[in-house]
Design a protein around this motif. Structure first.
Motif, PDB file in Angstrom:
ATOM      1  N   PHE A 205       0.824  -0.948  -0.308  1.00 33.67           N
ATOM      2  CA  PHE A 205       0.018   0.060  -0.001  1.00 33.67           C
ATOM      3  C   PHE A 205       0.867   1.235  -0.161  1.00 33.67           C
ATOM      4  N   VAL A 206       0.368   2.490  -0.407  1.00 37.49           N
ATOM      5  CA  VAL A 206       0.805   3.606  -0.440  1.00 37.49           C
ATOM      6  C   VAL A 206       0.588   4.589   0.530  1.00 37.49           C
ATOM      7  N   ALA A 207       1.572   5.197   1.230  1.00 37.55           N
ATOM      8  CA  ALA A 207       1.461   6.179   2.369  1.00 37.55           C
ATOM      9  C   ALA A 207       1.866   7.434   2.195  1.00 37.55           C
ATOM     10  N   PHE A 208       1.582   8.546   2.552  1.00 39.31           N
ATOM     11  CA  PHE A 208       2.341   9.961   2.323  1.00 39.31           C
ATOM     12  C   PHE A 208       2.559  10.419   3.556  1.00 39.31           C
ATOM     13  N   GLU A 209       3.511  11.294   3.583  1.00 39.77           N
ATOM     14  CA  GLU A 209       4.192  12.293   4.825  1.00 39.77           C
ATOM     15  C   GLU A 209       2.942  13.125   5.009  1.00 39.77           C
ATOM     16  N   ARG A 210       2.910  13.096   6.379  1.00 38.89           N
ATOM     17  CA  ARG A 210       1.756  13.968   6.996  1.00 38.89           C
ATOM     18  C   ARG A 210       2.572  15.218   7.808  1.00 38.89           C
ATOM     19  N   ALA A 211       2.438  16.426   7.305  1.00 40.95           N
ATOM     20  CA  ALA A 211       3.183  17.565   8.358  1.00 40.95           C
ATOM     21  C   ALA A 211       2.729  17.990   9.284  1.00 40.95           C
ATOM     22  N   LYS A 212       1.235  18.205   9.487  1.00 45.21           N
ATOM     23  CA  LYS A 212       0.316  18.469  10.467  1.00 45.21           C
ATOM     24  C   LYS A 212       0.027  17.720  11.388  1.00 45.21           C
ATOM     25  N   GLN A 213      -0.316  17.980  12.789  1.00 42.48           N
ATOM     26  CA  GLN A 213      -0.769  17.013  13.669  1.00 42.48           C
ATOM     27  C   GLN A 213      -1.767  17.762  14.566  1.00 42.48           C
ATOM     28  N   GLY A 214      -2.689  17.130  15.251  1.00 48.45           N
ATOM     29  CA  GLY A 214      -3.389  17.817  16.079  1.00 48.45           C
ATOM     30  C   GLY A 214      -4.995  17.516  15.776  1.00 48.45           C
TER      31      GLY A 214
END
Length: 229
Positions: free
Chosen positions: A3-12
């Protein structure tokens, strides 16, 4: 599975909510030598992948930022009433470190057993998955258990099955739990009770005939008439 995942910059909370509104699912990948990393996945693709048993119990290939790594699914969180995945966790896999996983049990050939075929029994699956420990290379997608040898009244325990090579069962509480039990169906018991009742009913008239008292003599009424005079 891959499967493909992408980087996530923001959290919360706010950022995750906005992400879900765009058809994405927030997640995290942790463990191994790297630091925990925030990721996001396409919700619809993830929803269909989670319907497959292998996605829950096998080592997955995750493509992230142009690189592919080995991971395991560790946790999935769902919305209370919507068909929505709210968060997902993956753990990186080290080829030299043993894993602790739950794998499904596949029971086969129960219908060929003496218990089901000839003795009107039902096979009750007490456990549907098993905790195991093994190296990543030895991790099975599932464990198949042959039930063709079951007979009436039997129970199948953990120590009676052959685990795959390199796999060790992890038990808590009971060291040798029951995996399968065989019970007699209500129909079989009712048939036996019905046959016994019919036999008792047939014997009753003969017994009543023997136990009935002899009839009084025909002259008895005449004697009673003289006594009244």
């Amino acid at each position: 599975m891959k499967f493909v995942a992408f980087e996530r910059a923001k959290q919360g909370t706010g950022a995750s909510r906005r992400l879900r509104n765009t058809g994405k699912t927030p997640g995290i990948v942790y463990g191994g030598e790297g630091q925990p990393q925030l990721i996001e996945l396409d919700h619809n693709a993830l929803w269909h992948a989670l319907k497959k048993e292998a996605f829950h119990s096998t080592i997955l290939d995750m493509e992230l930022a142009g690189k592919t790594g080995k991971v395991l699914l560790r946790d999935v969180q769902y919305h209370p009433f919507r068909q929505q995945i709210t968060h997902i966790d993956f753990q990186r896999v080290d080829a030299k470190t043993k894993l602790h996983m739950k794998v499904p049990l596949h029971f086969v050939k129960a219908e060929e057993s003496q218990a089901v075929k000839f003795e009107s029994c039902v096979v009750n699956h007490v456990m549907s998955e098993l905790d195991i420990s093994c190296l990543p290379a030895d991790l099975p997608e599932f464990i198949e258990i042959d039930l063709s040898g079951l007979k009436k009244g039997m129970t199948l325990h953990l120590n009676e099955i052959q685990l795959p090579k390199g796999v060790t069962a992890v038990t808590r509480g009971k060291p040798n739990p029951v995996l399968v039990s065989v019970v007699v169906t209500g129909g079989g018991e009712e048939a036996a009770e019905g046959a016994a009742a019919e036999g008792a009913a047939a014997a009753a008239p003969a017994a009543d005939a023997k136990a009935a008292p002899a009839k009084a003599p025909a002259k008895a009424p005449a004697k009673d008439a003289k006594a009244k005079k």
